[in-house]
Design a protein around this motif. Structure first.
Motif, PDB file in Angstrom:
ATOM      1  N   LEU A  48       0.828  -1.201   0.000  1.00  0.00           N
ATOM      2  CA  LEU A  48       0.000   0.000   0.000  1.00  0.00           C
ATOM      3  C   LEU A  48       0.865   1.254   0.000  1.00  0.00           C
ATOM      4  CD1 LEU A  48      -2.830  -1.009   2.514  1.00  0.00           C
ATOM      5  CD2 LEU A  48      -2.916  -1.020   0.014  1.00  0.00           C
ATOM      6  N   ASP A  49       1.959   1.228   0.756  1.00  0.00           N
ATOM      7  CA  ASP A  49       2.890   2.362   0.726  1.00  0.00           C
ATOM      8  C   ASP A  49       3.476   2.542  -0.669  1.00  0.00           C
ATOM      9  OD1 ASP A  49       2.510   2.876   3.408  1.00  0.00           O
ATOM     10  OD2 ASP A  49       4.652   3.016   3.859  1.00  0.00           O
ATOM     11  N   GLU A  50       3.808   1.442  -1.310  1.00  0.00           N
ATOM     12  CA  GLU A  50       4.341   1.505  -2.669  1.00  0.00           C
ATOM     13  C   GLU A  50       3.333   2.146  -3.620  1.00  0.00           C
ATOM     14  OE1 GLU A  50       5.051  -1.980  -5.772  1.00  0.00           O
ATOM     15  OE2 GLU A  50       6.629  -1.964  -4.233  1.00  0.00           O
ATOM     16  N   ASP A  51       2.064   1.797  -3.452  1.00  0.00           N
ATOM     17  CA  ASP A  51       1.012   2.396  -4.287  1.00  0.00           C
ATOM     18  C   ASP A  51       0.926   3.902  -4.051  1.00  0.00           C
ATOM     19  OD1 ASP A  51       0.440  -0.109  -5.290  1.00  0.00           O
ATOM     20  OD2 ASP A  51      -1.275  -0.444  -3.955  1.00  0.00           O
ATOM     21  N   ILE A  52       1.049   4.309  -2.795  1.00  0.00           N
ATOM     22  CA  ILE A  52       1.032   5.742  -2.479  1.00  0.00           C
ATOM     23  C   ILE A  52       2.197   6.438  -3.177  1.00  0.00           C
ATOM     24  CG2 ILE A  52       1.354   7.434  -0.629  1.00  0.00           C
ATOM     25  CD1 ILE A  52      -0.120   5.415   1.224  1.00  0.00           C
TER      26      ILE A  52
END
Length: 264
Positions: free
Chosen positions: A228-232
């Motif tokens: 999810l951090d990577e998506d952000i």
């Protein structure tokens, strides 16, 4: 109407329960009047919690990679429930299994709403890794310069209250954000300004964050959160919406106002 608030002692559920003082509060450890035992791990608690209920605020099991089977079992038992408001997330895409399968289940109910809030402002103040970073002076994420429309949980609860009690069902997904998109570095700068104590943001790789999270979370869940951090970092959460204003009639709270209120 008779409303069951699942997770009624949690971040959004407790705020919603204050807005709906006559609601039944589902919690694993009821201690007060108006509370009833509800435990996703104990299906035997579903029946009593649902008795006489026609509307449900549904917070799915936390930390479970695939909550769809137990949520589906719950909805099958909820024969007299007419309206369900699901707390999902702006970061969770629709899918056949996992968290992404829950919106489709809820849409089978006669009346429904799916709340898709962005990341909570409360993550900076509560029992959360980000909050620990604030206290330590360094927030560590894998988000890079990616921005997020951080939202106050109180604004989510206000939208949920309307979705549960409005005469007409919403029958839609509500993408809920705050009034501005901020990077973690932006948020850290605001906190530094308001507290007078230096707080910085350090971005690490997805792999490094996964390892850090796996020291206190199940490995499969650590992978999900790091992704999810990577998506952000890729811009997936860089947006703001007018949902809070459209549904409640008032604007959402800014991060600066939220943190100033936390300090007061």
């Amino acid at each position: 109407m008779n409303v069951l608030v699942i997770g009624g002692t949690g971040t959004t559920g407790s705020l919603l329960a204050k807005l709906l003082p006559h609601a039944r509060v589902g919690t694993r450890k009821p201690v007060r009047d108006g509370q009833v035992r509800f435990d996703w791990d104990v299906p035997a608690t579903f029946g009593t919690a649902l008795d006489g209920v026609d509307r449900v605020y549904l917070i799915p099991p936390v930390g479970v990679a695939d909550p769809a089977p137990v949520v589906e079992s719950f909805l099958v038992r909820a024969r007299l429930v007419r309206r369900v408001v699901l707390l999902s997330s702006s970061a969770v895409p629709e899918s056949a299994t996992g968290m992404g399968a829950l919106p489709a289940l809820v849409r089978t109910m006669p009346e429904w709403a799916v709340l898709r809030p962005s990341w909570f402002m409360q993550n900076f103040t509560g029992d959360h890794a980000v909050a620990a970073g604030v206290r330590d002076g360094e927030i560590v994420t894998a988000t890079g310069d990616g921005r997020i429309g951080f939202v106050d949980a109180a604004d989510i609860a206000a939208v949920a209250a309307r979705a549960l009690t409005d005469p007409l069902p919403h029958n839609t997904d509500h993408l809920i954000t705050g009034p501005e998109a901020l990077s973690y570095a932006d948020a850290a700068a605001i906190i530094t300004e308001l507290t007078g104590r230096p707080v910085a943001h350090r971005s690490v790789s997805t792999e490094e964050l996964t390892g850090r999270l796996a020291t206190w979370l199940p490995p499969e869940f650590a992978v999900i959160l790091a992704k999810l951090d990577e998506d952000i970092r890729g811009g997936a959460e860089d947006r703001v919406t007018s949902t809070v204003l459209d549904v409640t009639g008032r604007p959402p709270r800014s991060f600066r106002d939220f943190f100033r209120g936390f300090l007061s």
